[in-house]
Design an enzyme around this catalytic site. Structure first.
Site, mmCIF file in Angstrom:
data_model
loop_
_atom_site.group_PDB
_atom_site.id
_atom_site.type_symbol
_atom_site.label_atom_id
_atom_site.label_comp_id
_atom_site.label_asym_id
_atom_site.label_seq_id
_atom_site.Cartn_x
_atom_site.Cartn_y
_atom_site.Cartn_z
ATOM 1 N N TRP B 102 43.290 36.076 41.539
ATOM 2 C CA TRP B 102 42.322 36.781 40.689
ATOM 3 C C TRP B 102 43.017 37.690 39.692
ATOM 4 C CZ3 TRP B 102 38.181 34.169 40.840
ATOM 5 C CH2 TRP B 102 37.794 33.531 42.017
ATOM 6 N N ASP B 173 40.263 46.166 39.881
ATOM 7 C CA ASP B 173 39.268 45.212 40.358
ATOM 8 C C ASP B 173 39.152 45.443 41.866
ATOM 9 O OD1 ASP B 173 37.797 43.104 41.317
ATOM 10 O OD2 ASP B 173 39.067 41.535 40.459
ATOM 11 N N LYS B 197 30.529 40.974 48.074
ATOM 12 C CA LYS B 197 31.337 41.024 49.287
ATOM 13 C C LYS B 197 30.926 42.213 50.155
ATOM 14 C CE LYS B 197 34.780 38.622 46.613
ATOM 15 N NZ LYS B 197 34.912 37.289 47.204
#
Lengths: 362, 362
Positions: B102, B173, B197
């Site tokens: 990511w 992030d 999440k």
């Protein structure tokens, strides 16, 4: 519990059977032992939902073989930017038919990214109560595309027949009337729509694009903003808004069971006919400002003899179980949004209330 | 109905009381007579939900007075682009700490928009089983910002202590560990996270930004992609994903009732301690590839002696009522995601299964 009648402009009414089904299986999706909200977007259960929903959307839109459907986040507002990022290349220019607030915003966002013209603007004293006539379109034959908004949610206008744009790729924001009638998809190079009016919850945009046209799109923009990437990955490039996709799927099934786009058009014509009929019949009290040929079947806008009466109407309708009738904050007045999930019976209730109200206060 | 134990990497487990409440009021939100899905985003009911959710997020994140919270659509993937569109001006350069898939994608999207450097990349034979050491950071003191990913979902690493970036604005992030522990928000100029999440459903990203830093952002990009616009409009610039905001609000309340970020950290430490304890204890059979000091408390990655055993493990765990244990498609193996909504008891069930499985197949 007494359910309200919902005339909201969006987010808006959802079909009761859809809400009931979503409620019933919220903790256990189809016997899997977990909520659809908890399923992985790469797992079998959700990928099937996603594929079926894309297929059903394509079917109901009667997409020609040249076109593909995809889902993206960000609503129509992100589409304003995404369209221009993909198709408004340096040195090119795009045409926008300005028929109201959202069309203007689409143009404004495009101008942050390149050259875009208002190829028509039919404002009269700041209001958009009609649509541009053919002779009023100043189209650029070399435009990268022509953009129009099929239905104007705020002023209550709707294109009955789409203008002839002489072969330039035509792009439509169908946010407020998608699948309320046949889409005529082959006329468009790209169609986009936020789901939250006719197709489901807020947080999802549906797109149909001509794949040949898409080949001309820019490839030097971020992947997340490229239609081609979302298409290649079957709308699973990144984590999609899974619950919104699921719920849109349920709404699309409901649309199919109720006659598809043709069935919706018949139902919506009847509903709008009832309401405009009442407005015309009671025109001494209610005033419908939109030119008859431009009247929207989705958002019926009207005024009473004074702002006080507008407010009293909305308040008393609220007490009578009808919500969402207040006009847009920029215009005032009254607005009844008659999206797919609003029933004929809901409109009959409203019309009956309008009769009573005119009798009492007229 | 038997509810599965959900170890999905995202979308992932939601707290049962949250799902139960959402189910109970799905057709009638707080006695209003309509679903939260049908409420207008400008109406009283939803704007209160939105304001309360923003306030609670700010409270749980312990945002300093310099910072504000906002919601946007598009998940973390859109943030990759939005961050660079706002803060990576022409002529500037940004630093990215590449600690996995990511982080690499974030860098790649930034490079489509400007100059961005990998200021560290700790890949070893394609795998990211540790984090960069202080001496490995090649930071540019003039960088527009330094970007890092606090937790790596795929390889299962997590920053225990954030690196010293010498005064350059730090951007995180936090998609996969937000509010799983205290956020230390004052260390960051901007924090973003997809909700799916630890905080709720897919389709919502939460952002916390230092307003002073935000003053330096570009103003010549489309409004929909400007943090300042979303902040000015209190996350109601356009129609937000109303159901996702509502559900995130319920999850945040559940987090608060369970001790806030500190309570979550305690719970998550215990859960991860149990699972890593089992992996260390059974290290003759299970192999945890991540360097101990970089072990993630959110995503615990391990392997069995063969791919066949990995598969058998996942399949048999499935039969025993545990789902989502398959490793990421790029790495294989096993992965248990222990986000906030996963209980200590869920992890005990997994550990007990691991003991049995090792005994039978070891």
């Amino acid at each position: 519990m007494t359910r309200k009648i919902v005339f909201n402009a969006g987010p808006s009414a959802l079909p009761l059977p859809v809400l009931e089904r979503a409620k019933e299986e919220l903790l256990d999706f189809e016997g899997t032992g977990l909520s659809i909200l908890e399923h992985s977007h790469r797992g079998k259960a959700f990928t099937r939902v996603s594929e079926e929903t894309l297929a059903l959307f394509s079917e109901l839109m009667e997409l020609p073989k040249t076109h593909s459907a995809l889902f993206v986040q960000g609503g129509a507002s992100l589409q304003f930017a995404m369209l221009a990022m993909n198709f408004l290349k340096p040195g090119a220019s795009a045409d926008y038919l300005v028929t109201g607030h959202w069309a203007k915003l689409a143009l404004q966002e495009a101008r942050r990214l390149g050259t875009a013209r208002a190829a028509a603007d039919c404002a009269e004293k700041g209001a958009y109560v009609r649509l541009p006539r053919a002779g009023e379109l100043a189209l650029d034959p070399k435009a990268a595309y022509v953009h129009l908004t099929t239905n104007n949610t705020i002023f209550g206008t709707q294109w009955a027949e789409y203008p002839d744009v002489k072969g330039v790729p035509l792009v439509a924001d169908m946010s407020s009337d998608i699948l309320s009638r046949p889409a005529q998809a082959s006329k468009f190079a790209l169609i986009y729509a936020g789901a939250q009016k006719n197709l489901g919850p807020a947080g999802l945009a549906l797109v149909a694009v001509n794949r040949d046209w898409l080949k001309q799109a820019r490839t030097d923009v971020p992947d997340i903003l490229r239609y081609q990437i979302h298409l290649d990955k079957q709308s699973l490039y990144h984590t999609p808004p899974t619950f919104a996709v699921y719920l849109a799927g349920l709404v699309l099934k409901w649309i199919k069971e109720n006659g598809g786009a043709v069935g919706m058009a018949k139902r919506n014509e009847e509903k709008a006919g009832l309401l405009y009929g009442a407005l015309d019949r009671l025109s001494g009290f209610y005033r419908a400002p939109v030119a008859k040929e431009a009247r929207s079947r989705m958002n019926v806008v009207f005024r009473l003899p004074s702002e006080e009466l507008d407010e009293a109407f909305v308040a008393e309708a609220g007490k009578a179980g009808m919500t969402g009738l207040k006009g847009h904050r920029s215009t005032g007045g009254v607005r009844a949004s008659l999206y797919n999930a609003v029933s004929r019976r809901d409109v009959e209730t409203l019309v009956s209330f309008m009769d009573d109200f005119a009798r009492k206060r007229g």
